[in-house]
Design a protein around this motif. Structure first.
Motif, PDB file in Angstrom:
ATOM      1  N   UNK B  44       0.810  -1.221   0.000  1.00  0.00           N
ATOM      2  CA  UNK B  44       0.000   0.000   0.000  1.00  0.00           C
ATOM      3  C   UNK B  44       0.848   1.278   0.000  1.00  0.00           C
ATOM      4  N   UNK B  45       2.144   1.134   0.107  1.00  0.00           N
ATOM      5  CA  UNK B  45       3.024   2.300   0.024  1.00  0.00           C
ATOM      6  C   UNK B  45       3.287   2.718  -1.418  1.00  0.00           C
ATOM      7  N   UNK B  47       0.734   3.367  -3.652  1.00  0.00           N
ATOM      8  CA  UNK B  47      -0.474   3.946  -4.265  1.00  0.00           C
ATOM      9  C   UNK B  47      -0.170   5.261  -4.994  1.00  0.00           C
ATOM     10  N   UNK B  48       0.868   5.955  -4.546  1.00  0.00           N
ATOM     11  CA  UNK B  48       1.248   7.222  -5.180  1.00  0.00           C
ATOM     12  C   UNK B  48       1.577   7.038  -6.664  1.00  0.00           C
ATOM     13  N   UNK B  49       2.113   5.848  -6.974  1.00  0.00           N
ATOM     14  CA  UNK B  49       2.574   5.603  -8.341  1.00  0.00           C
ATOM     15  C   UNK B  49       1.636   4.686  -9.120  1.00  0.00           C
ATOM     16  N   UNK B  51      -0.608   4.948 -11.234  1.00  0.00           N
ATOM     17  CA  UNK B  51      -0.786   5.186 -12.673  1.00  0.00           C
ATOM     18  C   UNK B  51       0.465   4.842 -13.487  1.00  0.00           C
ATOM     19  N   UNK B  52       1.559   4.612 -12.803  1.00  0.00           N
ATOM     20  CA  UNK B  52       2.815   4.323 -13.512  1.00  0.00           C
ATOM     21  C   UNK B  52       2.996   2.820 -13.750  1.00  0.00           C
ATOM     22  N   UNK B  95      -8.731  -1.326  -3.908  1.00  0.00           N
ATOM     23  CA  UNK B  95      -9.698  -0.784  -4.864  1.00  0.00           C
ATOM     24  C   UNK B  95      -9.064   0.251  -5.790  1.00  0.00           C
ATOM     25  N   UNK B  96      -8.080   0.978  -5.282  1.00  0.00           N
ATOM     26  CA  UNK B  96      -7.383   1.923  -6.159  1.00  0.00           C
ATOM     27  C   UNK B  96      -6.644   1.163  -7.267  1.00  0.00           C
ATOM     28  N   UNK B  99      -9.128  -0.125  -9.765  1.00  0.00           N
ATOM     29  CA  UNK B  99      -9.608   1.024 -10.547  1.00  0.00           C
ATOM     30  C   UNK B  99      -8.570   1.399 -11.620  1.00  0.00           C
ATOM     31  N   UNK B 102      -8.414  -1.224 -14.392  1.00  0.00           N
ATOM     32  CA  UNK B 102      -9.538  -1.065 -15.329  1.00  0.00           C
ATOM     33  C   UNK B 102      -9.273   0.098 -16.280  1.00  0.00           C
ATOM     34  N   UNK B 103      -8.716   1.156 -15.741  1.00  0.00           N
ATOM     35  CA  UNK B 103      -8.384   2.331 -16.560  1.00  0.00           C
ATOM     36  C   UNK B 103      -7.359   1.958 -17.630  1.00  0.00           C
TER      37      UNK B 103
END
Lengths: 261, 108
Positions: B44-45, B47-49, B51-52, B95-96, B99, B102-103
């Motif tokens: 969970x550390x 999550x900031x990345x 999208x990468x 869930x992030x 999500x 899926x994106x």
């Protein structure tokens, strides 16, 4: 003469009737120090205690939204967290900080035996409890805004007047530098209304990613979710924060910023 | 003599077990607790990345979240508050990643 008197009396009765029948759907606008106030009553009254009155303004001065709503685990809706005294006593939820060292202690078994003074600091609904931090005094030097708490929190941070922490030792995870997603434009539905530029940067600095996605904003592809002001006023989408804690929806031009072409 | 040593050892082991059961949060159980917390921090550390990451990386993170959920469900007793808080945190993090996956897949 009698007719005039009769009509006058009738008018007064009708007027009073209409006035008294007014059920009143308009909510009273909270005062600056009340804005963002949450009442928590999961188990308080069951334990013969007054419900908890939580003031967002006091906590947001020192912490980002993410610290409390992600790292500590408070839900985004009042009373959805299921906070019990035993959780606080074990060092979770309020007890994460209110442990008697970082901040005054929350929920101890022998509090009620000594006096209710400490309990009353939080369990204060309907009680005359003098707050340790006075709103006007504490926020005196902060930049002002028209609505909500009457404070421009964003500018207060930019100007270094508040430095909300994004990390609590032993609770938060050490995270990498956030990769900020691009800002984007949302069309306004009303003709002539300036368009909205949504700033990811402004929002992620306090919230991170997982606070908003997917719980609040579930749409995957831009344009698939249709936002309406009715939804937002009912607390969905932007309304999850704006209207209850972040600047309220009355402040149209803070979101509708793009000039109409 | 051997018999005495044998019974003394059994006695020591018995005392150790008794002490362990009396103090479940003593250092003897710390390793197991830290084990899942370390995994939680690693998963969970990131999550900031989110999208990468590639879809494969995201799938791997989601699977790690699911395994962690199973381990969290095994916690009980005095750790009930801990389980409640970490279950919420883990859910948000999982869930992030779902999500974002899926994106990514819709992007193709």
């Amino acid at each position: 003469m009698k007719k005039t008197l009769f009509l006058a009396v009738l008018s007064v009765i009708v007027f009073l009737g209409v006035a008294l029948a007014e059920t009143g759907v308009k909510k009273r606008r909270p005062l600056p120090f009340e804005y963002g106030r949450v009442v928590i009553n999961n188990y308080s009254e069951g334990a013969r205690l007054a419900p908890v009155v939580f003031d967002h303004w006091q906590h947001r001065m020192n912490f980002t939204c993410r610290v409390c709503h992600v790292d500590i685990g408070f839900a985004m809706e009042a009373e959805a967290t299921d906070i019990r005294a035993v959780d606080n006593m074990s060092g979770y939820y309020c007890g994460t900080c209110h442990d008697g060292k970082k901040a005054f202690s929350s929920c101890e078994l022998d509090f009620g035996l000594k006096s209710t003074e400490t309990c009353d600091r939080c369990h204060s609904l309907g009680k005359k409890v003098e707050r340790k931090f006075d709103f006007a005094e504490t926020t005196r030097g902060l930049p002002k805004e028209r609505f909500g708490n009457g404070i421009d929190w964003e500018r207060a941070e930019d100007e270094g007047k508040i430095t909300p922490s994004d990390y609590i030792e032993g609770v938060s995870i050490k995270r990498d530098q956030l990769v900020v997603q691009k800002d984007f434009l949302l069309d306004a539905k009303v003709e002539g209304m300036p368009e909205i530029i949504f700033s990811h940067k402004k929002h992620t600095v306090w919230n991170g990613c997982e606070l908003c996605h997917p719980e609040i904003f579930i749409g995957i592809k831009r344009g698939t979710t249709k936002y309406s002001m009715v939804d937002i006023y009912e607390g969905r989408f932007c309304g999850a924060c704006h209207g209850s804690v972040a600047f309220p929806l009355l402040d149209c031009q803070r979101c509708h910023t793009q000039k109409v072409q | 003599m051997k018999k005495i040593i044998f019974f003394a050892l059994i006695g020591v082991c018995g005392l150790g077990m008794l002490a362990g059961s009396m103090f479940p949060d003593s250092p003897g159980t710390v390793f197991a607790a830290d084990d899942w917390k370390q995994e939680f921090a690693e998963v969970c550390g990131k999550t900031q990345n989110a999208m990468e990451f590639t879809p494969e990386e995201l799938r791997s993170l989601i699977n790690r979240c699911i395994r962690l959920e199973e381990r969290l469900n095994e916690l009980n007793g005095p750790q009930g508050s801990e389980r409640k808080v970490y279950a919420t945190r883990l859910k948000m993090c999982k869930e992030l990643y779902i999500y974002t996956l899926e994106y990514r897949e819709k992007e193709k």
